[in-house]
Design an enzyme around this catalytic site. Structure first.
Site, PDB file in Angstrom:
ATOM      1  N   ASP A  10      -3.109  -0.211   5.341  1.00 42.12           N
ATOM      2  CA  ASP A  10      -2.361   0.902   4.787  1.00 42.12           C
ATOM      3  C   ASP A  10      -3.085   2.163   5.283  1.00 42.12           C
ATOM      4  OD1 ASP A  10      -0.729   2.411   2.963  1.00 42.12           O
ATOM      5  OD2 ASP A  10      -2.443   2.495   1.612  1.00 42.12           O
ATOM      6  N   LEU A  11      -2.446   3.316   5.220  1.00 41.27           N
ATOM      7  CA  LEU A  11      -3.108   4.542   5.696  1.00 41.27           C
ATOM      8  C   LEU A  11      -3.665   5.374   4.535  1.00 41.27           C
ATOM      9  CD1 LEU A  11      -3.838   6.691   7.842  1.00 41.27           C
ATOM     10  CD2 LEU A  11      -1.495   7.512   7.675  1.00 41.27           C
ATOM     11  N   ASP A  12      -2.751   5.959   3.754  1.00 43.15           N
ATOM     12  CA  ASP A  12      -3.183   6.850   2.681  1.00 43.15           C
ATOM     13  C   ASP A  12      -3.940   6.081   1.620  1.00 43.15           C
ATOM     14  OD1 ASP A  12      -1.958   9.062   3.842  1.00 43.15           O
ATOM     15  OD2 ASP A  12      -0.049   8.614   2.889  1.00 43.15           O
ATOM     16  N   THR A  18      -5.603  11.013   2.103  1.00 44.70           N
ATOM     17  CA  THR A  18      -4.469  11.932   1.999  1.00 44.70           C
ATOM     18  C   THR A  18      -3.701  11.695   0.704  1.00 44.70           C
ATOM     19  OG1 THR A  18      -3.525  10.399   3.581  1.00 44.70           O
ATOM     20  CG2 THR A  18      -3.998  12.615   4.383  1.00 44.70           C
ATOM     21  N   LYS A  46       2.054   6.015  -5.389  1.00 43.85           N
ATOM     22  CA  LYS A  46       1.255   5.590  -4.234  1.00 43.85           C
ATOM     23  C   LYS A  46       1.969   4.508  -3.440  1.00 43.85           C
ATOM     24  CE  LYS A  46      -3.342   6.898  -5.717  1.00 43.85           C
ATOM     25  NZ  LYS A  46      -4.679   6.412  -6.116  1.00 43.85           N
ATOM     26  N   GLY A  47       2.063   4.721  -2.140  1.00 42.72           N
ATOM     27  CA  GLY A  47       2.700   3.740  -1.260  1.00 42.72           C
ATOM     28  C   GLY A  47       4.223   3.790  -1.283  1.00 42.72           C
ATOM     29  N   ARG A  50       8.925   8.902   0.453  1.00 40.97           N
ATOM     30  CA  ARG A  50       9.098  10.285  -0.015  1.00 40.97           C
ATOM     31  C   ARG A  50      10.270  10.413  -0.988  1.00 40.97           C
ATOM     32  NH1 ARG A  50       9.639  14.009   4.966  1.00 40.97           N
ATOM     33  NH2 ARG A  50       7.860  12.726   5.580  1.00 40.97           N
ATOM     34  N   SER A 117       2.041   1.943   7.094  1.00 35.63           N
ATOM     35  CA  SER A 117       2.077   3.036   6.125  1.00 35.63           C
ATOM     36  C   SER A 117       3.510   3.467   5.877  1.00 35.63           C
ATOM     37  CB  SER A 117       1.298   4.234   6.681  1.00 35.63           C
ATOM     38  OG  SER A 117       1.555   5.385   5.916  1.00 35.63           O
ATOM     39  N   ALA A 118       3.809   3.799   4.624  1.00 37.04           N
ATOM     40  CA  ALA A 118       5.138   4.302   4.280  1.00 37.04           C
ATOM     41  C   ALA A 118       5.328   5.733   4.768  1.00 37.04           C
ATOM     42  CB  ALA A 118       5.322   4.242   2.767  1.00 37.04           C
ATOM     43  N   SER A 119       4.251   6.335   5.267  1.00 40.08           N
ATOM     44  CA  SER A 119       4.307   7.757   5.618  1.00 40.08           C
ATOM     45  C   SER A 119       4.898   8.030   6.987  1.00 40.08           C
ATOM     46  CB  SER A 119       2.908   8.357   5.559  1.00 40.08           C
ATOM     47  OG  SER A 119       2.974   9.706   5.991  1.00 40.08           O
ATOM     48  N   ASN A 121       4.403  10.686   8.368  1.00 36.95           N
ATOM     49  CA  ASN A 121       3.375  11.524   9.001  1.00 36.95           C
ATOM     50  C   ASN A 121       2.227  10.671   9.552  1.00 36.95           C
ATOM     51  OD1 ASN A 121       4.397  14.280   8.283  1.00 36.95           O
ATOM     52  ND2 ASN A 121       4.195  13.478   6.216  1.00 36.95           N
ATOM     53  N   LYS A 148       7.880  -0.074   0.069  1.00 40.66           N
ATOM     54  CA  LYS A 148       6.969  -0.919  -0.708  1.00 40.66           C
ATOM     55  C   LYS A 148       7.384  -0.758  -2.180  1.00 40.66           C
ATOM     56  CE  LYS A 148       3.189   0.249   2.466  1.00 40.66           C
ATOM     57  NZ  LYS A 148       1.941   0.979   2.670  1.00 40.66           N
ATOM     58  N   GLU A 172      -4.799  -2.532   0.997  1.00 40.85           N
ATOM     59  CA  GLU A 172      -3.974  -1.563   0.271  1.00 40.85           C
ATOM     60  C   GLU A 172      -4.705  -0.935  -0.911  1.00 40.85           C
ATOM     61  OE1 GLU A 172      -1.281   0.095  -0.369  1.00 40.85           O
ATOM     62  OE2 GLU A 172       0.101  -0.500   1.207  1.00 40.85           O
ATOM     63  N   ASP A 173      -4.352   0.319  -1.208  1.00 41.12           N
ATOM     64  CA  ASP A 173      -4.925   0.995  -2.378  1.00 41.12           C
ATOM     65  C   ASP A 173      -3.907   1.133  -3.508  1.00 41.12           C
ATOM     66  OD1 ASP A 173      -3.334   2.904  -0.961  1.00 41.12           O
ATOM     67  OD2 ASP A 173      -4.246   4.458  -2.200  1.00 41.12           O
TER      68      ASP A 173
END
Ligand code: B16
Ligand code: MG
Length: 219
Positions: A10-12, A18, A46-47, A50, A117-119, A121, A148, A172-173
């Site tokens: 995962d990213l964020d 972020t 989280k995850g 948007r 990542s769901a982002s 960005n 997610k 994952e966080d």
């Protein structure tokens, strides 16, 4: 697991923090429409994509029916612009502790890597962190229909890696992210609070604890 062939990140909240800026930007947007959110509520965002995040905030504040699609899209864009302003100065020192040495360890062992990542960005953030080239694949969040906790994004990562679920682990966080990993049949490593990430196979307190040996021991 006899051999670990792939790690899906995962990213964020896993590669960089972020997650904190997403929270601050959503809190500001919520304030504009008279809704107060706190960190406890933020765990539900989280995850989450948007638009789904915006809908959760509006539902939480009892205002879900008050805005049409165009207004919601404007609100989501407003939040994203604020978020992007907040992360303009993001740099390699913002990579979470232990992540680079863990990536080195994976490379040495021939383990393939992907970012799920769901982002939207994600590519920009990875470039700013100067870490994009270290991953074999980055799933394009724009191609993912189901956010997610749906497993779609982790299944897509497996497809790109050309690996089966049983030789991979996902990191994952977020609770939604752990459910997404597990739904794809992959072993899940949670990073953060064990109470929040109770569906994970193992929970590490922080990224500095990431070691190939720990992940391989997840049988
Ligand atoms: P964007 P992850 C997720 O990233 C964030 O955790 C979540 O808070 C955010 O709403 C989502 O990305 C979408 O991000 O607005 O930049 O497209 O944790 O899946 O890496
Ligand atoms: Mg995350």
């Amino acid at each position: 697991m006899e051999k670990l062939d792939g790690v899906i990140f995962d990213l964020d909240g896993v590669i960089t923090d972020t997650a904190e800026y997403h929270y601050r930007a959503w809190k500001e947007l919520a304030k504009q429409v008279g809704i107060t959110i706190n960190r406890e509520f933020n765990e539900n965002l989280k995850g989450v994509s948007r638009m789904d995040s915006l809908e959760r905030i509006l539902a939480y504040g009892g205002r879900l029916g008050d805005f049409n699609d165009e207004e919601k899209s404007e609100m989501a864009n407003w939040k994203n612009e604020l978020y992007k302003e907040m992360i303009t100065d993001i740099k390699p020192t913002d990579i979470l502790p232990g992540v680079v040495s863990f990536l080195d360890e994976l490379k040495m062992a021939g383990v393939r890597t992907a970012v799920a990542s769901a982002s939207k960005n994600a590519e920009t953030i990875l470039e700013a962190l100067k870490i994009r080239d270290r991953f074999d694949f980055v799933v394009d969040a724009a191609e993912i229909k189901n956010s997610k906790p749906d497993p779609e994004i982790f299944l897509k990562a497996l497809e790109l890696l050309e690996l089966s679920a049983d030789v991979c682990v996902g990191l994952e966080d977020a609770a939604a992210g752990i459910d997404s990993i597990k739904g794809a049949g992959i072993r899940a490593v949670g990073i953060g609070d064990a109470k929040i990430l109770s569906h994970a196979d193992i929970v590490l307190e922080g990224t500095e604890q990431l070691r190939l040996k720990t992940l391989e021991a997840l049988a």
